[in-house]
Design an enzyme around this catalytic site. Sequence first.
Site, PDB file in Angstrom:
ATOM      1  N   LEU A 102      39.288  46.601  41.849  1.00  0.00           N
ATOM      2  CA  LEU A 102      39.023  47.927  41.282  1.00  0.00           C
ATOM      3  C   LEU A 102      38.178  48.780  42.225  1.00  0.00           C
ATOM      4  O   LEU A 102      38.198  50.007  42.123  1.00  0.00           O
ATOM      5  CB  LEU A 102      38.325  47.789  39.924  1.00  0.00           C
ATOM      6  CG  LEU A 102      39.186  47.152  38.819  1.00  0.00           C
ATOM      7  CD1 LEU A 102      38.365  46.985  37.550  1.00  0.00           C
ATOM      8  CD2 LEU A 102      40.434  47.975  38.548  1.00  0.00           C
ATOM      9  N   GLU A 158      35.454  37.454  42.176  1.00  0.00           N
ATOM     10  CA  GLU A 158      34.292  38.105  41.548  1.00  0.00           C
ATOM     11  C   GLU A 158      32.983  37.512  42.058  1.00  0.00           C
ATOM     12  O   GLU A 158      32.003  38.241  42.244  1.00  0.00           O
ATOM     13  CB  GLU A 158      34.365  38.004  40.022  1.00  0.00           C
ATOM     14  CG  GLU A 158      35.614  38.594  39.375  1.00  0.00           C
ATOM     15  CD  GLU A 158      35.972  39.986  39.847  1.00  0.00           C
ATOM     16  OE1 GLU A 158      35.066  40.759  40.215  1.00  0.00           O
ATOM     17  OE2 GLU A 158      37.179  40.304  39.875  1.00  0.00           O
TER      18      GLU A 158
HETATM   19 NI    NI Z   1      37.099  43.093  43.203  1.00  0.00          NI
END
Ligand code: NI
Length: 167
Positions: free
Chosen positions: A92, A134
Amino acid sequence: MALLPILRYPDPRLHTKAKPVARVDHRIRKLAADMAETMYEAPGIGLAATQVNVHEQVIVIDVSEDKSKLLTLINPEILAREGECEGEEGCLSVPGVYETVKRSQKVRVRALGLDGQPFELDAEDLLAVCVQHEMDHLQGKVFVEYLSMLKQNRIKAKLAKKARITA
Ligand code: NI
């Protein structure tokens, strides 16, 4: 709940190393809830606190089709890794860019949940990749940094152009 602004690569704040959460309290639970809302809205399958400019070790992940398997990992640590896999990843913070990255195929992770209690998670394939992606964010690493400098520079140029158009 609230939507949080997501930092875009190459924002230098994405290279901040997150600190462990000292206490899982109301503030952390609110952060995790806001991060989940932000991730679903984006839409994405994972979000690290680093990406919303909070430099504490909190991750939300949901790789299910129907948004039914929200996972919150606080202070995650990888206990074991197994195998290798390669898949196309996106982020993102790096919109519109998808590149292949080599990861462990299985990982065992220990983390704290929203109740502050430790738990272990055995993840494989997409979930394992997402956990590793992450957790890299919490260390200040963005997935494009696995690519060659040439590719990284192309990606920076592409994102800079896009930022000018949308600004
Ligand atoms: Ni990412």
